[in-house]
Design a protein around this motif. Structure first.
Motif, PDB file in Angstrom:
ATOM      1  N   PRO A  64       0.801  -1.235   0.000  1.00 44.35           N
ATOM      2  CA  PRO A  64       0.000   0.000   0.000  1.00 44.35           C
ATOM      3  C   PRO A  64       0.830   1.279   0.000  1.00 44.35           C
ATOM      4  N   LEU A  67       2.335   1.869  -3.403  1.00 40.03           N
ATOM      5  CA  LEU A  67       1.265   2.226  -4.340  1.00 40.03           C
ATOM      6  C   LEU A  67       0.849   3.680  -4.162  1.00 40.03           C
ATOM      7  N   VAL A  68       0.645   4.104  -2.911  1.00 40.91           N
ATOM      8  CA  VAL A  68       0.253   5.489  -2.638  1.00 40.91           C
ATOM      9  C   VAL A  68       1.396   6.446  -2.952  1.00 40.91           C
ATOM     10  N   ILE A  84      -8.907   4.224   6.537  1.00 38.57           N
ATOM     11  CA  ILE A  84      -7.785   3.414   7.011  1.00 38.57           C
ATOM     12  C   ILE A  84      -7.210   4.005   8.291  1.00 38.57           C
ATOM     13  N   VAL A 121       0.439  -0.425   8.173  1.00 38.51           N
ATOM     14  CA  VAL A 121      -0.095   0.213   6.963  1.00 38.51           C
ATOM     15  C   VAL A 121      -0.508   1.667   7.199  1.00 38.51           C
ATOM     16  N   LEU A 125       1.482   4.929   5.464  1.00 41.59           N
ATOM     17  CA  LEU A 125       0.743   5.824   4.570  1.00 41.59           C
ATOM     18  C   LEU A 125       0.814   7.267   5.065  1.00 41.59           C
TER      19      LEU A 125
END
Length: 272
Positions: A64, A67-68, A84, A121, A125
Motif C-alpha cells: 500500500p 502504491l500510494v 484506514i 499500513v 501511509l
C-alpha cells in the motif's frame, strides 16, 4: 548507554531529515517500505510467526505505501485513506487499550497478522502523505513523539516515584507521563501559533489542545503496547539493529499509534 543512545538518535535524525526534505515522494515511499519490512521482520519474531508468514505479512504491509507513493490519492481515494486511518485510531482507542489490561497472548495466531497490518499500513501511509502535503508536517508529527519521549524520560528520571505500568514497563512513572503530556501540549500550541497558524485559525486553539492531549496519550500507549508484546515474547528489545535503541520497533513504537492521528487530520482537512 545514554551517550550511545544520543549518538544513534542524532545520526537517525539527520538521515530522516535528509530523506524527508530532499527525497522525491516516490523514493521516500520505498525508504518507508524498507523500514516497514524491517519492522515486520521483528514483529514476526516477537509474535512467533513462520518465515513464510512473515514474508507474506511484509508484502501486504509494504504494497500500500509504495502504491500510494507513486499514485497520489484523490477524491474517493482520500476518503479510503481517511477510513484506514480511522481504523487505526479505533484499534488504539479500544482494542489495544483493553489488551494492556487483559494481556492476551497473540503469538502464533491469525490475530498477529491482522494486528501487524493495522500497525504498519496506516503509519506508513501517513509518513508518505504528510511529506507529500508538506515535509514540515511530517517533521512536526515525528518531533512531537520525540518531545513526548524526551520530556517523559527526564521528568520521570528527576521526579518519578509512582509506577505507571509496573507489570508492562517498570521504568515508566506517572510523573514522567505527565511531563510527556505537558511537553507535547506546549509543543503543539507553539506550532499552532508560530509554525502553522492556519491550523489553529481553521479548527481553533481549543481543538489543537485536545488533539495534543490525545496525541500524547497515543504516544504513551504505543510505547506500552510494544513493551507488552516484548514482555510476552520474553525479550528486552525487539532487535539489535540500532545501538542504544534496540530494534526498529523500539524506535517507531510510539509513531505507530500517533502518525495515523496526524494522517487522519490531514486527510479530513484535504477531503472536507
Amino acid at each position: 548507554m545514554l551517550k550511545q543512545r544520543v549518538v544513534t538518535a542524532l545520526i537517525l535524525g539527520v538521515l530522516v531529515l535528509l530523506g524527508i526534505f530532499f527525497l522525491p515522494v516516490q523514493i521516500w515511499s520505498i525508504v518507508v517500505a524498507a523500514v516497514v519490512a524491517l519492522g515486520v521482520r521483528e514483529w514476526g519474531a516477537l509474535l512467533s510467526l513462520s518465515r513464510n508468514g512473515t514474508i507474506v505479512l511484509a508484502a501486504l504491509a509494504v504494497l500500500p505505501v509504495v502504491l500510494v507513493g507513486f499514485h497520489p490519492p484523490h477524491g474517493d481515494g482520500l476518503m479510503i485513506l481517511l477510513c484506514i486511518y480511522l481504523c487505526s485510531v479505533f484499534f488504539w482507542a479500544f482494542t489495544a487499550s483493553s489488551w494492556l489490561y487483559i494481556k492476551p497472548d497473540l503469538r502464533g495466531g491469525s490475530m498477529a497478522y491482522l494486528v501487524g497490518i493495522t500497525l504498519f499500513v496506516p503509519t506508513s501511509l501517513a509518513m508518505v502523505e504528510l511529506k507529500r502535503a508538506h515535509p514540515g508536517l511530517l517533521v512536526l508529527a515525528i518531533l512531537a513523539v520525540c518531545v513526548a519521549d524526551i520530556a517523559a524520560f527526564f521528568v520521570g528520571r528527576k521526579f518519578g516515584k509512582r509506577k505507571l505500568a509496573p507489570n508492562i514497563s517498570p521504568g515508566k512513572s506517572w510523573e514522567g507521563f505527565y511531563g510527556g503530556v505537558a511537553g507535547v501540549l506546549i509543543f503543539f500550541v507553539a506550532c499552532a501559533i508560530w509554525a502553522v497558524p492556519q491550523v489553529s485559525a481553521r479548527i481553533g486553539l481549543i481543538s489543537v489542545i485536545l488533539f495534543a492531549v490525545v496525541y500524547a496519550l497515543a504516544s504513551v500507549e504505543g510505547d506500552l503496547f510494544e513493551s507488552f508484546i516484548k514482555r510476552k515474547a520474553g525479550v528486552k528489545d525487539s532487535g539489535t539493529l540500532l545501538p542504544g535503541h534496540g530494534g526498529v520497533l523500539d524506535r517507531i513504537d510510539s509513531m505507530l499509534s500517533t502518525l495515523p492521528l496526524a494522517g487522519a487530520l490531514l486527510a479530513a482537512w484535504q477531503y472536507f
